[in-house]
Design an enzyme around this catalytic site. Structure first.
Site, PDB file in Angstrom:
ATOM      1  N   LYS B 192     -19.718  -8.574 -26.879  1.00 33.41           N
ATOM      2  CA  LYS B 192     -19.033  -8.516 -28.180  1.00 33.41           C
ATOM      3  C   LYS B 192     -17.821  -9.433 -28.297  1.00 33.41           C
ATOM      4  O   LYS B 192     -17.522  -9.956 -29.365  1.00 33.41           O
ATOM      5  CB  LYS B 192     -18.600  -7.084 -28.451  1.00 33.41           C
ATOM      6  CG  LYS B 192     -17.660  -6.603 -27.358  1.00 33.41           C
ATOM      7  CD  LYS B 192     -16.928  -5.338 -27.666  1.00 33.41           C
ATOM      8  CE  LYS B 192     -15.896  -5.099 -26.566  1.00 33.41           C
ATOM      9  NZ  LYS B 192     -14.942  -4.048 -26.846  1.00 33.41           N
ATOM     10  N   THR B 249     -14.233  -4.509 -32.779  1.00 31.55           N
ATOM     11  CA  THR B 249     -13.629  -5.607 -32.021  1.00 31.55           C
ATOM     12  C   THR B 249     -13.379  -6.820 -32.915  1.00 31.55           C
ATOM     13  O   THR B 249     -12.381  -7.509 -32.769  1.00 31.55           O
ATOM     14  CB  THR B 249     -14.537  -5.998 -30.834  1.00 31.55           C
ATOM     15  OG1 THR B 249     -14.844  -4.823 -30.097  1.00 31.55           O
ATOM     16  CG2 THR B 249     -13.857  -6.984 -29.923  1.00 31.55           C
TER      17      THR B 249
END
Lengths: 341, 341
Positions: B192, B249
């Protein structure tokens, strides 16, 4: 190939897409129902509600349906969903739809009570275009598109028409993917507002980014379950028209539905919250329609249910949160996993 | 059942999870390598880097591995990924791991060069726990968990241990789902950061929310392709450890990786950008590892490639954006669709 296109609806999204099309060299007419808006768009080449839009000089703006429709081979349906059926009926009754014309639907929403997709409403009111309707959807805040900010969307429908839709709109900063799943693409855009309200409620309750990301993720899980029961393909919800549009709608601080949710999360009643807002929040109507659809198709939708109860049954937001957190945590993909097997 | 647990690593995430476990009544020891951090956590019951954390009085804090490990049936691995192998070796060499102990991995990352998952590193360095490792992952900013904000995560691994992991951590505001796909769950968290850098670059270039939602969506598409080639299940990436963690994120303004990307998007070199930051941005290392992995497994990853080139080959951010927008737009699910068939 340059086409003659009528954009039905000169609101933010209709005018923005008309501009994309005109810049691509197509011959575009924009029809707008509200005379003052049409006049302003025609003369000032701009919209009061959309700073940044400068309508291309070649685009015709009119309040006259016949003038907009005559000789146009493509119709772009961009009217608010609550006026869609009546407007499409007027389009039919004008008798001005060109033979062989086809439609690109960009109106998002499910029709209240009938629970039909906009494409179905289009085909019912314009039987002449049956089987020739595509859908354009994806994470596309109109203001950003009007400013030429890079945007990715997806065009869905019968293969050849999806490709033609792609060619119509494709531009340097406006990338158009294709998809064969019109039902799934259309459904994502229709349901997302309920989750935007949910994220707003989370904001109003003072929750953080973990909770909002979880709401979107579990919301996506619900979308897949209801969307596939409705006839869409599961995989579509993981694309631009599904999770992509969900992310942009839930994240944008300017989203009306998120703002409405925030007021409710802070303890206001729906009536008080709506009274403070100048624009309609479609999420209120969507929550009811989606809740009805979930019941009809017998799909469990915990987040939709709580949002519905907050908006329509006076449930306090904090109770909704408690209900959601109290649910047993099972295998994460217990229900969705089956869909992909 | 109350367990004796050793948390290896007293950084933000380790200390936060130790606190969740201690509040659940477990007997917890936290081992921290940096003596000053350990001393501060022991005496002040807090971390300088994590406002809001108040460590439960029952939690033991130590700089001595043997003290932390002795008699503990569960080890939580929470060391930064770059120190994982060396730390685990020290754990083994301490000879203090209790017979029958099992491990919950919460370290995110792929080991540079070997391109292995953290669970693989754990099993290599601690052969005694082979087959008894679970993974806990999901959208979980430590600060919010420390403050008791509602958070949803997923525990993955062999069915019985996944359930035990769930019971260990489950709390009113910390909901734990289960999953049988440890590889997929672990891989989402490891990759990610590259997309967080990409979203930061987009911010730095002045792009809008449409572009960022598109980056996350197309990033998810890449994650599914590489993650399934790596041995994970496609569906997992649509859950909390995949798209959920990706959203939090990429969205958080405080994410180090997003901040690094933003500086690069504004025209700084990687060296200049890193010099301005006090904390490590794992995305720089991840971009290289993920790029290597994509090559090795022969998976096309346009976004990863551009981020890699920006971070490691001096490619200007604006050029990367142009490259991405210039790619032909095909069927949206052309490659992913095959995975689900």
């Amino acid at each position: 190939m340059k086409e003659k296109i009528a954009v039905i609806g000169g609101g933010s999204w209709g005018a923005t897409l008309a501009n994309v099309l005109a810049h691509n060299g197509h011959e575009v007419a924009v029809w707008e129902f509200v005379r003052e808006v049409a006049d302003h768009l025609k003369t000032a080449r701009s919209l009061k509600v959309l700073p940044g839009l400068k309508l291309h000089p070649s685009a015709l703006v009119t309040n006259d349906l016949k003038e907009a429709l005559q000789g146009r081979s493509v119709l772009v349906c961009a009217v608010p969903s609550e006026y869609a059926r009546a407007t499409l009926r007027a389009v039919r009754e004008s008798g001005a739809v060109a033979p062989g014309a086809w439609v690109v639907n960009v109106t998002k929403g499910i029709e209240p009570d009938t629970l039909k997709r906009m494409s179905e409403v289009i085909e019912e009111e314009l039987p002449a275009v049956k089987g020739r309707v595509t859908v354009l959807s994806g994470p596309s805040i109109a203001k950003e598109v009007a400013q030429g900010q890079p945007t990715l969307v997806v065009a869905a429908g019968p293969a050849e028409l999806a490709k033609r839709t792609q060619s119509l709109f494709l531009a340097d900063s406006f990338r158009v993917y294709t998809s064969a799943d019109a039902v799934g693409v259309e459904f994502g855009g229709a349901i997302k507002n309920v989750y935007a309200v949910a994220c707003g409620i989370a904001d109003g309750l003072g929750l953080g980014d973990n909770a909002k990301a979880a709401l979107m993720t579990r919301g996506l899980n619900e979308m897949v379950r209801l969307g596939t029961a409705y006839g869409g393909q599961g995989i579509t919800f993981f694309g631009l028209s599904g999770v992509g549009d969900l992310i942009v709608t839930c994240s944008s601080p300017h989203s009306r539905n998120r703002t409405l949710g925030e007021k409710i999360g802070k303890g206001k009643t729906v009536k008080e919250a709506l009274a403070e807002m100048t624009m309609v929040a479609e999420g209120v109507i969507s929550a009811k329609s989606v809740h009805q659809l979930a019941k009809k198709l017998d799909v469990e939708m915990p987040i939709v249910t709580e949002v519905y109860q907050c908006l329509h049954e006076g449930q306090p937001a904090r109770q909704a949160l408690k209900d959601l957190l109290r649910r047993p945590a099972e295998d994460e993909m217990a229900q969705v996993g089956r869909i992909f097997k």
